[in-house]
Design a protein around this motif. Structure first.
Motif, mmCIF file in Angstrom:
data_model
loop_
_atom_site.group_PDB
_atom_site.id
_atom_site.type_symbol
_atom_site.label_atom_id
_atom_site.label_comp_id
_atom_site.label_asym_id
_atom_site.label_seq_id
_atom_site.Cartn_x
_atom_site.Cartn_y
_atom_site.Cartn_z
ATOM 1 N N PRO A 1 -3.987 -13.375 -37.534
ATOM 2 C CA PRO A 1 -1.949 -13.780 -37.660
ATOM 3 C C PRO A 1 -1.195 -12.412 -38.500
ATOM 4 O O PRO A 1 -0.933 -11.893 -38.564
ATOM 5 C CB PRO A 1 -2.191 -14.485 -37.490
ATOM 6 N N GLN B 1 0.797 -8.357 -36.389
ATOM 7 C CA GLN B 1 1.355 -8.354 -35.205
ATOM 8 C C GLN B 1 2.442 -6.779 -35.111
ATOM 9 O O GLN B 1 3.749 -6.856 -36.489
ATOM 10 C CB GLN B 1 2.748 -9.838 -35.850
ATOM 11 N N ALA C 1 2.988 -7.300 -26.794
ATOM 12 C CA ALA C 1 4.214 -8.914 -26.540
ATOM 13 C C ALA C 1 5.565 -8.162 -26.201
ATOM 14 O O ALA C 1 6.303 -9.322 -25.746
ATOM 15 C CB ALA C 1 4.182 -8.324 -28.382
ATOM 16 N N PRO D 1 -0.717 -15.002 -26.188
ATOM 17 C CA PRO D 1 0.005 -16.335 -27.062
ATOM 18 C C PRO D 1 0.085 -15.366 -28.491
ATOM 19 O O PRO D 1 1.739 -15.695 -28.909
ATOM 20 C CB PRO D 1 -0.543 -17.721 -26.471
ATOM 21 N N GLY D 2 -0.818 -14.989 -29.221
ATOM 22 C CA GLY D 2 -1.216 -15.012 -30.363
ATOM 23 C C GLY D 2 0.388 -14.168 -30.976
ATOM 24 O O GLY D 2 1.372 -13.884 -31.617
ATOM 25 N N GLY E 1 2.646 -13.551 -29.567
ATOM 26 C CA GLY E 1 3.845 -13.702 -28.298
ATOM 27 C C GLY E 1 4.460 -13.094 -27.201
ATOM 28 O O GLY E 1 4.923 -12.384 -26.450
ATOM 29 N N ARG F 1 6.213 -18.288 -24.464
ATOM 30 C CA ARG F 1 6.039 -17.253 -25.742
ATOM 31 C C ARG F 1 6.268 -17.596 -27.346
ATOM 32 O O ARG F 1 5.222 -17.853 -27.902
ATOM 33 C CB ARG F 1 6.694 -15.989 -25.375
ATOM 34 N N ARG F 2 7.929 -18.111 -27.185
ATOM 35 C CA ARG F 2 6.759 -19.038 -28.079
ATOM 36 C C ARG F 2 6.355 -20.234 -29.033
ATOM 37 O O ARG F 2 5.565 -20.715 -29.695
ATOM 38 C CB ARG F 2 8.731 -19.272 -28.538
ATOM 39 N N GLN G 1 3.159 -19.301 -28.760
ATOM 40 C CA GLN G 1 2.950 -18.185 -29.941
ATOM 41 C C GLN G 1 3.045 -19.535 -31.073
ATOM 42 O O GLN G 1 1.649 -19.045 -32.405
ATOM 43 C CB GLN G 1 3.705 -17.443 -30.441
ATOM 44 N N THR H 1 -0.652 -21.443 -30.923
ATOM 45 C CA THR H 1 -2.198 -19.983 -31.715
ATOM 46 C C THR H 1 -1.965 -20.395 -32.860
ATOM 47 O O THR H 1 -2.765 -20.033 -34.033
ATOM 48 C CB THR H 1 -1.724 -18.966 -31.541
#
Length: 331
Positions: free
Chosen positions: A156, A159, A233, A256-257, A259, A306-307, A310, A313
């Protein structure tokens, strides 16, 4: 806990795992045992290692120079515990050094053991195994080895700002099924992009992959991992294709992490995400084409996925979550 991680350079995943252990409260040092820092070293590796392997079909079993560096690191740092990632080219001297300083050790496999150079003897050097493969973990346990099943994960701390593109994305090596699916998108007229040295039409990439052939798909050269995340993303969707793996790839959690909208080829992803809500599953070429077209046309639908993906994740599938599972072994 003073923790030493001995890792391959592969995309910096050793450092990501290290950040996961740091988030779990460890004092972490991560070392790359196969790092090639200069052009001279990279050329020498091509000529002295990769070329003989391709010509003879045999591979170097032990990297003596890397092993010596890791022995020195263990003896000088005297960690409480050592995590060795893959480690199939490290010699028994590394394990002897770990035992000498009284550190606990784990071998972490983020690929099936059959894809490594490990033998029964080399596996015996480790009192504890960790595998991303449920089948390997079950087989190790049945054979009397201590093995913990730990899926792959997302870092994480990585990003990036999205890099917006209007094409369905695939990042990764070019294997048979992957090439077939990307060609199906191309023939159907679906905007697409494949990224990686195996796809790139650049002469240098053809030479360093020892292969001149390239399929008729839109392609870009290799990207650094963080740049690949930015593209993921910002794309309408990113494809995750497995092949003959039984464990789930890093990409399962990375897409997914960051986004992204994941198009994945396995219903079993329901172990980690809700299909249709957090990820999308395809079963054949036609379904991949239909989902890709819809995602390009309907970004609001994609944004909902996406939301949700994420959130899941970050709540359950980071390297910090995985590190805490391993630390329970030493509690």
């Amino acid at each position: 806990m003073k923790l030493l991680i001995l890792s391959p350079s592969f995309h910096g995943y050793g450092e990501s795992l290290g950040r996961g252990f740091a988030a779990a409260g460890c004092d972490v040092t991560t070392l790359r045992f196969d790092s090639l820092t200069s052009v001279r070293e990279k050329v020498a590796n091509k000529l002295l290692s990769e070329l003989p392997e391709r010509l003879t079909g045999t591979s170097q079993v032990v990297d003596d120079r890397a092993s010596a560096r890791m022995v020195e690191a263990v003896l000088s740092q005297r960690p409480d515990a050592v995590v060795v990632i893959k480690g199939d080219r490290l010699s028994a001297r590394v394990n002897e050094a770990i035992e000498f300083v009284g550190a606990r050790s784990v071998l972490w496999l983020y690929d099936e053991v059959r894809r490594t150079r490990h033998t029964e003897e080399s596996l015996d050097r480790y009192p504890q195994l960790v595998s991303y493969s449920p089948l390997d973990a079950a087989a190790f346990t049945a054979a009397g080895r201590a093995c913990l099943y730990v899926p792959n994960a997302f870092d994480p701390t990585m990003q990036p700002m999205p890099r917006q593109i209007d094409r369905v994305l695939f990042i990764g090596a070019r294997y048979g099924r992957r090439e077939q699916l990307m060609l199906s998108l191309a023939r159907a007229g679906v905007p697409h992009l494949a990224v990686g040295r195996d796809w790139s039409h650049h002469p240098f990439d053809r030479l360093r992959t020892w292969q001149w052939h390239r399929p008729a798909v839109e392609a870009e050269r290799d990207l650094h991992r963080i740049d690949g995340y930015a593209l993921t993303a910002g794309a309408p969707a990113a494809i995750n294709i497995h092949g003959d793996q039984d464990g789930f790839t890093m990409k399962t959690f990375e897409v997914p992490g960051v986004g992204g909208v994941q198009l994945v080829d396995r219903d079993e992803v329901a172990e980690f995400y809700e299909p249709g809500e957090e990820v999308l599953v395809f079963h054949d070429e036609d379904e991949l084409i239909d989902l890709s077209r819809r995602l390009i046309a309907d970004d609001r639908w994609g944004d909902r996925i996406r939301r949700a993906g994420q959130r899941r994740t970050l709540a359950e599938h980071t390297f910090g979550h995985r590190a805490r599972e391993v630390l329970k072994l030493w509690a």
